[in-house]
Design a protein around this motif. Structure first.
Motif, PDB file in Angstrom:
ATOM      1  N   TRP A  13       0.810  -1.227   0.000  1.00  0.00           N
ATOM      2  CA  TRP A  13       0.000   0.000   0.000  1.00  0.00           C
ATOM      3  C   TRP A  13       0.839   1.272   0.000  1.00  0.00           C
ATOM      4  O   TRP A  13       0.384   2.318  -0.434  1.00  0.00           O
ATOM      5  CB  TRP A  13      -0.989  -0.012   1.169  1.00  0.00           C
ATOM      6  N   HIS A  16       1.951   2.921  -3.822  1.00  0.00           N
ATOM      7  CA  HIS A  16       1.047   3.584  -4.769  1.00  0.00           C
ATOM      8  C   HIS A  16       1.144   5.104  -4.647  1.00  0.00           C
ATOM      9  O   HIS A  16       1.345   5.624  -3.560  1.00  0.00           O
ATOM     10  CB  HIS A  16      -0.395   3.130  -4.514  1.00  0.00           C
ATOM     11  N   GLY A  19      -3.088   9.894  -3.528  1.00  0.00           N
ATOM     12  CA  GLY A  19      -4.297  10.415  -4.157  1.00  0.00           C
ATOM     13  C   GLY A  19      -4.757   9.620  -5.357  1.00  0.00           C
ATOM     14  O   GLY A  19      -5.571  10.093  -6.131  1.00  0.00           O
ATOM     15  N   ALA A  20      -4.230   8.412  -5.525  1.00  0.00           N
ATOM     16  CA  ALA A  20      -4.649   7.536  -6.627  1.00  0.00           C
ATOM     17  C   ALA A  20      -4.487   8.186  -7.992  1.00  0.00           C
ATOM     18  O   ALA A  20      -5.242   7.918  -8.915  1.00  0.00           O
ATOM     19  CB  ALA A  20      -6.098   7.068  -6.428  1.00  0.00           C
ATOM     20  N   ILE A  21      -3.488   9.056  -8.129  1.00  0.00           N
ATOM     21  CA  ILE A  21      -3.258   9.685  -9.428  1.00  0.00           C
ATOM     22  C   ILE A  21      -2.534   8.699 -10.351  1.00  0.00           C
ATOM     23  O   ILE A  21      -1.909   7.741  -9.889  1.00  0.00           O
ATOM     24  CB  ILE A  21      -2.406  10.974  -9.315  1.00  0.00           C
ATOM     25  N   ILE A  22      -2.634   8.947 -11.645  1.00  0.00           N
ATOM     26  CA  ILE A  22      -1.839   8.189 -12.606  1.00  0.00           C
ATOM     27  C   ILE A  22      -0.714   9.112 -13.049  1.00  0.00           C
ATOM     28  O   ILE A  22      -0.963  10.209 -13.553  1.00  0.00           O
ATOM     29  CB  ILE A  22      -2.699   7.704 -13.779  1.00  0.00           C
ATOM     30  N   LYS A  23       0.504   8.693 -12.781  1.00  0.00           N
ATOM     31  CA  LYS A  23       1.652   9.578 -13.005  1.00  0.00           C
ATOM     32  C   LYS A  23       2.125   9.585 -14.449  1.00  0.00           C
ATOM     33  O   LYS A  23       2.943  10.396 -14.812  1.00  0.00           O
ATOM     34  CB  LYS A  23       2.809   9.161 -12.093  1.00  0.00           C
ATOM     35  N   PRO A  25       0.219   9.544 -17.740  1.00  0.00           N
ATOM     36  CA  PRO A  25      -1.006   9.474 -18.529  1.00  0.00           C
ATOM     37  C   PRO A  25      -0.735   8.842 -19.896  1.00  0.00           C
ATOM     38  O   PRO A  25       0.345   9.008 -20.461  1.00  0.00           O
ATOM     39  CB  PRO A  25      -1.423  10.931 -18.687  1.00  0.00           C
ATOM     40  N   PHE A  31      -2.983  -1.391 -19.380  1.00  0.00           N
ATOM     41  CA  PHE A  31      -4.155  -1.865 -18.637  1.00  0.00           C
ATOM     42  C   PHE A  31      -4.956  -2.789 -19.543  1.00  0.00           C
ATOM     43  O   PHE A  31      -5.777  -2.369 -20.327  1.00  0.00           O
ATOM     44  CB  PHE A  31      -4.981  -0.657 -18.187  1.00  0.00           C
ATOM     45  N   TRP A  36     -12.097  -9.259 -19.735  1.00  0.00           N
ATOM     46  CA  TRP A  36     -13.513  -8.993 -19.506  1.00  0.00           C
ATOM     47  C   TRP A  36     -14.381  -9.776 -20.497  1.00  0.00           C
ATOM     48  O   TRP A  36     -15.586  -9.850 -20.367  1.00  0.00           O
ATOM     49  CB  TRP A  36     -13.832  -7.487 -19.706  1.00  0.00           C
TER      50      TRP A  36
ATOM     51  N   GLY B 100      -9.925  11.508  -0.593  1.00  0.00           N
ATOM     52  CA  GLY B 100      -9.366  10.409  -1.385  1.00  0.00           C
ATOM     53  C   GLY B 100      -8.314  10.887  -2.372  1.00  0.00           C
ATOM     54  O   GLY B 100      -7.328  10.193  -2.620  1.00  0.00           O
ATOM     55  N   SER B 211      -2.899  12.198 -14.239  1.00  0.00           N
ATOM     56  CA  SER B 211      -4.314  12.008 -14.497  1.00  0.00           C
ATOM     57  C   SER B 211      -4.968  11.805 -13.125  1.00  0.00           C
ATOM     58  O   SER B 211      -4.521  10.979 -12.336  1.00  0.00           O
ATOM     59  CB  SER B 211      -4.455  10.796 -15.418  1.00  0.00           C
ATOM     60  N   VAL B 212      -6.013  12.586 -12.830  1.00  0.00           N
ATOM     61  CA  VAL B 212      -6.598  12.616 -11.484  1.00  0.00           C
ATOM     62  C   VAL B 212      -8.042  12.121 -11.518  1.00  0.00           C
ATOM     63  O   VAL B 212      -8.785  12.428 -12.451  1.00  0.00           O
ATOM     64  CB  VAL B 212      -6.550  14.048 -10.912  1.00  0.00           C
ATOM     65  N   ASN B 214      -9.187   8.889 -11.420  1.00  0.00           N
ATOM     66  CA  ASN B 214      -9.348   7.772 -12.351  1.00  0.00           C
ATOM     67  C   ASN B 214     -10.179   6.626 -11.781  1.00  0.00           C
ATOM     68  O   ASN B 214     -10.306   6.462 -10.585  1.00  0.00           O
ATOM     69  CB  ASN B 214      -7.972   7.211 -12.716  1.00  0.00           C
ATOM     70  N   PHE B 215     -10.668   5.817 -12.695  1.00  0.00           N
ATOM     71  CA  PHE B 215     -11.330   4.562 -12.331  1.00  0.00           C
ATOM     72  C   PHE B 215     -10.270   3.604 -11.811  1.00  0.00           C
ATOM     73  O   PHE B 215      -9.190   3.506 -12.381  1.00  0.00           O
ATOM     74  CB  PHE B 215     -12.009   3.995 -13.592  1.00  0.00           C
ATOM     75  N   GLY B 217     -10.268   0.446 -11.728  1.00  0.00           N
ATOM     76  CA  GLY B 217     -10.222  -0.898 -12.312  1.00  0.00           C
ATOM     77  C   GLY B 217     -11.178  -1.831 -11.599  1.00  0.00           C
ATOM     78  O   GLY B 217     -11.778  -1.490 -10.592  1.00  0.00           O
ATOM     79  N   LEU B 218     -11.326  -3.018 -12.123  1.00  0.00           N
ATOM     80  CA  LEU B 218     -12.278  -3.961 -11.534  1.00  0.00           C
ATOM     81  C   LEU B 218     -11.676  -4.734 -10.379  1.00  0.00           C
ATOM     82  O   LEU B 218     -12.356  -5.275  -9.552  1.00  0.00           O
ATOM     83  CB  LEU B 218     -12.779  -4.933 -12.603  1.00  0.00           C
ATOM     84  N   TYR B 219     -10.379  -4.787 -10.339  1.00  0.00           N
ATOM     85  CA  TYR B 219      -9.711  -5.439  -9.202  1.00  0.00           C
ATOM     86  C   TYR B 219      -8.575  -4.521  -8.794  1.00  0.00           C
ATOM     87  O   TYR B 219      -7.414  -4.850  -8.844  1.00  0.00           O
ATOM     88  CB  TYR B 219      -9.188  -6.832  -9.566  1.00  0.00           C
ATOM     89  N   TYR B 221      -6.891  -0.915  -6.553  1.00  0.00           N
ATOM     90  CA  TYR B 221      -6.038  -0.714  -5.386  1.00  0.00           C
ATOM     91  C   TYR B 221      -6.688   0.209  -4.367  1.00  0.00           C
ATOM     92  O   TYR B 221      -6.024   0.837  -3.563  1.00  0.00           O
ATOM     93  CB  TYR B 221      -4.670  -0.198  -5.863  1.00  0.00           C
ATOM     94  N   GLU B 224      -5.640  -0.191  -0.806  1.00  0.00           N
ATOM     95  CA  GLU B 224      -4.311   0.359  -0.528  1.00  0.00           C
ATOM     96  C   GLU B 224      -4.388   1.878  -0.319  1.00  0.00           C
ATOM     97  O   GLU B 224      -3.751   2.432   0.571  1.00  0.00           O
ATOM     98  CB  GLU B 224      -3.335   0.038  -1.666  1.00  0.00           C
ATOM     99  N   PHE B 225      -5.187   2.559  -1.159  1.00  0.00           N
ATOM    100  CA  PHE B 225      -5.304   4.023  -1.025  1.00  0.00           C
ATOM    101  C   PHE B 225      -5.976   4.400   0.290  1.00  0.00           C
ATOM    102  O   PHE B 225      -5.621   5.385   0.926  1.00  0.00           O
ATOM    103  CB  PHE B 225      -6.054   4.612  -2.220  1.00  0.00           C
TER     104      PHE B 225
END
Ligand code: SF4
Ligand code: SF4
Lengths: 104, 398
Positions: A13, A16, A19-23, A25, A31, A36, B100, B211-212, B214-215, B217-219, B221, B224-225
């Motif tokens: 944990w 990561h 703030g769950a950002i994607i560093k 883009p 992904f 699916w 968050g 990118s702020v 974001n989704f 995903g289906l499985y 983290y 963890e956040f």
């Protein structure tokens, strides 16, 4: 900046980004959404006239083409929506049960 | 008094807008709601008069206020908003997004009861409902503390080890609309204290694109956040104390997680937060002067909840009364402060008797007579070693 997320499923944990950002883009290529899929499109080369309609209609850009010719389907990203199959004027794309396709 | 400070007689809302003027955030997005309205009005006037550089966004609802605040904060701006009661309720889903995304937004919330029935007066039901939203929550006893807390909140929120939004709580009308003696610091002293905001990330930083929102995903983290947010909350215990001590150096008024009065020789004590702490302190001091062994704890930080330190502070007591200005409707479990304090004591071998007084809902006055009634029952519990009734409604017509 490249951001290596190959082993992200093993990260603890703390690793990561805040703030769950994607560093990095534009990394959606990493992904993979192919998992699916319930049905996979399978193209019959005999029937296909290379009109490229499936290529245009695929919402995930998963139909692969090179030099104006369909070369296959990127199964790492194809979600199995069936649009290519429905739109194909030559009925050249069949949707095959993923579990059967995998076995066979 | 600190150099450059001045003493003024102002209402609580003005104390908050003065703090905001001195903080001078990049952006304020807010919607007026009683009893917070005067903060937005006064601040809009300050913006119109050119006293601050803040961009003021007059939004059409609190949902939009918090949305605008989040968007602006994600660009790396220092952002503030403020609200009350139904306004806070309308912000609900965004509260979790602010925490968050780890955006250090500072929001004074003027505590007001939630409808129904419609009631504009003070209780803590609004912010207590948001206690699990991942925001730091600091309560104020008076206008001075509302001013002091607002300034400190900026430093706490923006600390690199925290980066969480902070709610500064002040009691509706009792603090917000009462004229109080307030010591205002020098503008430059406050500007230096809050310093420059260095965001953890910015949507506008083209060299480090992110990118702020974001989704996951289906499985993903998510888990963890959420653990990271808990860590930030843990870190905030120390930072709240450090910032409170540093604030003491510029103002002569130091702050911590809670304040104790007479706990060194008390046998029983009252735990209280918000404006009622002033009235309780007055009575506790009067009783102590008569030789009654009563003490008091004024809780400042409700989030994070200083469980360990509180438990330590009251473990020696024979009996402790917890005053709650809100209820949890959990089926006679009492108010939120009571529930959390009781949980904090569970692991202790020796613990005091605990009794809860839910009081002041919808602005019902907490009179001196009521405090004395509770104190007399508390003294009796300490003497007899028995609590007659755990959950009591103080001031309820029954
Ligand atoms: S739409 Fe059908 S015929 Fe046209 S290229 Fe695709 S598979 Fe071939
Ligand atoms: S099934 Fe859907 S996602 Fe897959 S290739 Fe066809 S159109 Fe694209």
């Amino acid at each position: 900046m490249t951001w290596d997320i190959k082993d992200i499923q093993k990260w603890d944990w703390k690793k990561h980004p805040l703030g769950a950002i994607i560093k990095d883009p534009g990394n959606s290529r990493q992904f993979k959404t192919g998992g699916w899929r319930t049905f996979r499109p399978v193209r019959d080369e005999e029937k296909c006239n290379q009109c490229l309609i499936c290529y245009v209609y695929c919402p995930d850009s998963a139909v692969l083409a090179r030099d104006g010719k369909i070369t296959g389907v990127g199964y790492d990203f194809c979600k199995g929506c069936g649009i290519c199959s429905a739109e194909c004027p030559k009925d050249a794309i069949q949707m095959v049960d993923e579990t059967k396709a995998k076995k066979g | 008094m600190a150099a450059g400070s001045k003493i003024v007689a102002i209402v609580g809302t003005d104390a908050v807008s003065e703090a905001m003027r001195q903080i001078n955030p990049d952006l304020v997005a807010a919607y007026p709601i009683t009893p917070q309205t005067a903060i937005v009005e006064t601040y809009s006037q300050m913006v119109a008069d050119g006293l601050v550089k803040s961009h003021m966004v007059a939004v059409e609802s609190e949902h939009s206020a918090m949305s605008a605040a989040i968007g602006a904060a994600a660009t790396g701006a220092r952002v503030m908003t403020c609200t009350s009661s139904q306004g806070l309720a309308l912000m609900w889903e965004l509260l979790y997004i602010a925490s968050g995304l780890r955006l250090p937004i500072v929001m004074p919330n003027v505590n007001r009861a939630l409808s129904a029935p419609i009631n504009i007066h003070c209780d803590h039901g609004d912010s207590m409902g948001a206690r699990d939203a991942g925001w730091i929550q600091l309560f104020s006893e008076n206008a001075q503390e509302a001013y002091d807390n607002t300034i400190q909140a900026v430093r706490i929120a923006e600390d690199p080890g925290i980066l969480l939004p902070v709610m500064v709580l002040l009691d509706g009308f009792i603090i917000s609309h009462s004229i109080d003696r307030v010591e205002l610091l020098d503008d430059e002293v406050v500007a230096n204290f809050v310093g420059e905001f260095k965001p953890a990330y910015s949507l506008l930083d083209v060299n480090n694109p992110v990118s702020v929102g974001n989704f996951d995903g289906l499985y993903g983290y998510y888990f963890e956040f959420k653990r990271q947010q808990e860590e930030a909350m843990l870190n905030s215990f120390g930072v709240i104390k450090e910032v409170g001590a540093e604030f003491g150096k510029i103002s002569g008024r130091s702050y911590s997680l809670f304040e104790t009065i007479g706990m060194e020789d008390a046998e029983f004590a009252i735990v209280v937060l918000g404006s009622a702490a002033g009235t309780v302190r007055h009575e506790v001091e009067t009783m102590r002067a008569k030789g009654i062994p009563i003490g008091m704890i004024k809780l400042r930080a409700f989030r994070p909840f200083p469980a360990r330190e509180l438990a330590e502070a009251i473990s020696r007591m024979k009996a402790v009364a917890v005053f709650d200005r809100s209820n949890t409707f959990a089926g006679n479990m009492g108010g939120p402060v009571f529930i959390e304090l009781r949980s904090s004591l569970y692991d202790l071998e020796k613990k005091p008797l605990l009794v809860n007084y839910v009081y002041g809902l919808g602005g019902r006055d907490l009179s001196i007579e009521l405090i004395n009634k509770a104190a007399a029952e508390l003294a009796e519990a300490a003497r007899s070693g028995q609590v007659k009734q755990s959950i009591n409604y103080l001031g309820l017509r029954e």
